[in-house]
Scaffold this active site. Structure first.
Site, PDB file in Angstrom:
ATOM      1  N   LYS A  14       0.834  -1.205   0.000  1.00  0.00           N
ATOM      2  CA  LYS A  14       0.000   0.000   0.000  1.00  0.00           C
ATOM      3  C   LYS A  14       0.872   1.259   0.000  1.00  0.00           C
ATOM      4  CE  LYS A  14      -3.840  -2.377   2.346  1.00  0.00           C
ATOM      5  NZ  LYS A  14      -4.647  -2.442   3.596  1.00  0.00           N
TER       6      LYS A  14
ATOM      7  N   TYR B 154     -12.371  -2.799  -3.114  1.00  0.00           N
ATOM      8  CA  TYR B 154     -12.884  -2.874  -1.740  1.00  0.00           C
ATOM      9  C   TYR B 154     -14.415  -2.830  -1.712  1.00  0.00           C
ATOM     10  CZ  TYR B 154      -8.223  -2.470   0.407  1.00  0.00           C
ATOM     11  OH  TYR B 154      -6.935  -2.696   0.828  1.00  0.00           O
TER      12      TYR B 154
HETATM   13  P1  IDP Z   1      -7.565  -7.348   5.086  1.00  0.00           P
HETATM   14  O1  IDP Z   1      -6.803  -6.241   4.383  1.00  0.00           O
HETATM   15  O2  IDP Z   1      -6.728  -7.993   6.151  1.00  0.00           O
HETATM   16  O3  IDP Z   1      -8.179  -8.342   4.132  1.00  0.00           O
HETATM   17  P2  IDP Z   1     -10.238  -6.191   5.388  1.00  0.00           P
HETATM   18  O4  IDP Z   1     -11.192  -6.467   6.487  1.00  0.00           O
HETATM   19  O5  IDP Z   1     -10.538  -6.753   4.031  1.00  0.00           O
HETATM   20  O6  IDP Z   1      -8.781  -6.649   5.883  1.00  0.00           O
HETATM   21  O7  IDP Z   1     -10.105  -4.618   5.279  1.00  0.00           O
HETATM   22  C1  IDP Z   1      -9.431  -4.031   4.197  1.00  0.00           C
HETATM   23  C2  IDP Z   1      -8.565  -2.919   4.693  1.00  0.00           C
HETATM   24  O8  IDP Z   1      -9.403  -1.892   5.248  1.00  0.00           O
HETATM   25  C3  IDP Z   1      -7.602  -3.278   5.814  1.00  0.00           C
HETATM   26  O9  IDP Z   1      -6.413  -3.888   5.360  1.00  0.00           O
HETATM   27  C4  IDP Z   1      -7.343  -1.931   6.435  1.00  0.00           C
HETATM   28  O10 IDP Z   1      -6.413  -1.163   5.663  1.00  0.00           O
HETATM   29  C5  IDP Z   1      -8.706  -1.260   6.310  1.00  0.00           C
HETATM   30  N1  IDP Z   1      -9.485  -1.409   7.543  1.00  0.00           N
HETATM   31  C6  IDP Z   1     -10.104  -2.530   7.997  1.00  0.00           C
HETATM   32  N2  IDP Z   1     -10.715  -2.297   9.159  1.00  0.00           N
HETATM   33  C7  IDP Z   1     -10.493  -1.000   9.447  1.00  0.00           C
HETATM   34  C8  IDP Z   1     -10.869  -0.148  10.537  1.00  0.00           C
HETATM   35  O11 IDP Z   1     -11.538  -0.541  11.493  1.00  0.00           O
HETATM   36  N3  IDP Z   1     -10.432   1.160  10.481  1.00  0.00           N
HETATM   37  C9  IDP Z   1      -9.684   1.646   9.445  1.00  0.00           C
HETATM   38  N4  IDP Z   1      -9.302   0.874   8.408  1.00  0.00           N
HETATM   39  C10 IDP Z   1      -9.703  -0.421   8.409  1.00  0.00           C
END
Ligand code: IDP
Ligand code: MG
Length: 151
Positions: free
Chosen positions: A11, A51
């Site tokens: 990222k 996303y």
């Molecule tokens: P992952 O990247 O481990 O698959 P996901 O749940 O798919 O996790 O979420 C995608 C991305 O969104 C995460 O990697 C992170 O950058 C962001 N994200 C997830 N949860 C939160 C949050 O509670 N606050 C801010 N950003 C978040």
């Protein structure tokens, strides 16, 4: 030989912090095969599609803004169980829960600056690879060292 593939991305924070080579090294040293790589500035529409599952989350606008904030290193890695093992190499989504030795466990603190992305299933990997890469940007080859990695 497994041709399972995953989409791994460094990222904008990982690129800005000079973490490209240590992150690539972990996948290379594990034994996975790099089959696609490019430094790219993703568009808002690509990120909203990437996303798409998180569209209703309160952090979605901030997530898209974060991902738009600079170039992303997009990669395709191939190998046996690479989707699942790739996520293990990355560590838990929230770096506070990511164990030392994982990328997020070693290099990140906040969930909104967690330096890397990895597909969460074979199906989402296929979708993400198709979104980020043209067909001709993903190559096919057999590393000569594979007989020392796979039994
Ligand atoms: P992952 O990247 O481990 O698959 P996901 O749940 O798919 O996790 O979420 C995608 C991305 O969104 C995460 O990697 C992170 O950058 C962001 N994200 C997830 N949860 C939160 C949050 O509670 N606050 C801010 N950003 C978040
Ligand atoms: Mg995810």
């Amino acid at each position: 030989m497994s041709t399972e593939q995953t989409f791994i991305a460094i990222k904008p924070d990982g690129v800005q912090r000079g973490l490209i080579s240590p992150i690539i090294s972990r996948f290379e040293q594990k034994g996975f095969k790099l089959v696609g790589i490019k430094l790219t500035q993703p568009s808002q529409s690509l990120l909203e599609e990437h996303y798409g599952d998180l569209k209703t989350k309160p952090f979605f606008p901030g997530l898209v803004k974060y991902m738009l904030s600079g170039p992303v290193l997009a990669m395709v890695w191939e190998g046996k169980n690479v989707v699942k093992t790739g996520r293990v190499l990355l560590g838990a989504t929230n770096p506070a829960d990511a164990v030392p030795g994982t990328i997020r466990g070693d290099y990140a603190i906040d969930v909104g600056r967690n330096v890397c992305h990895g597909s969460d299933s074979v199906d989402s990997a296929k979708k993400e690879i198709g979104l980020w890469f043209k067909k001709e940007e993903v190559v096919t080859y057999t590393p000569t060292i594979f007989k020392w990695i796979y039994e």
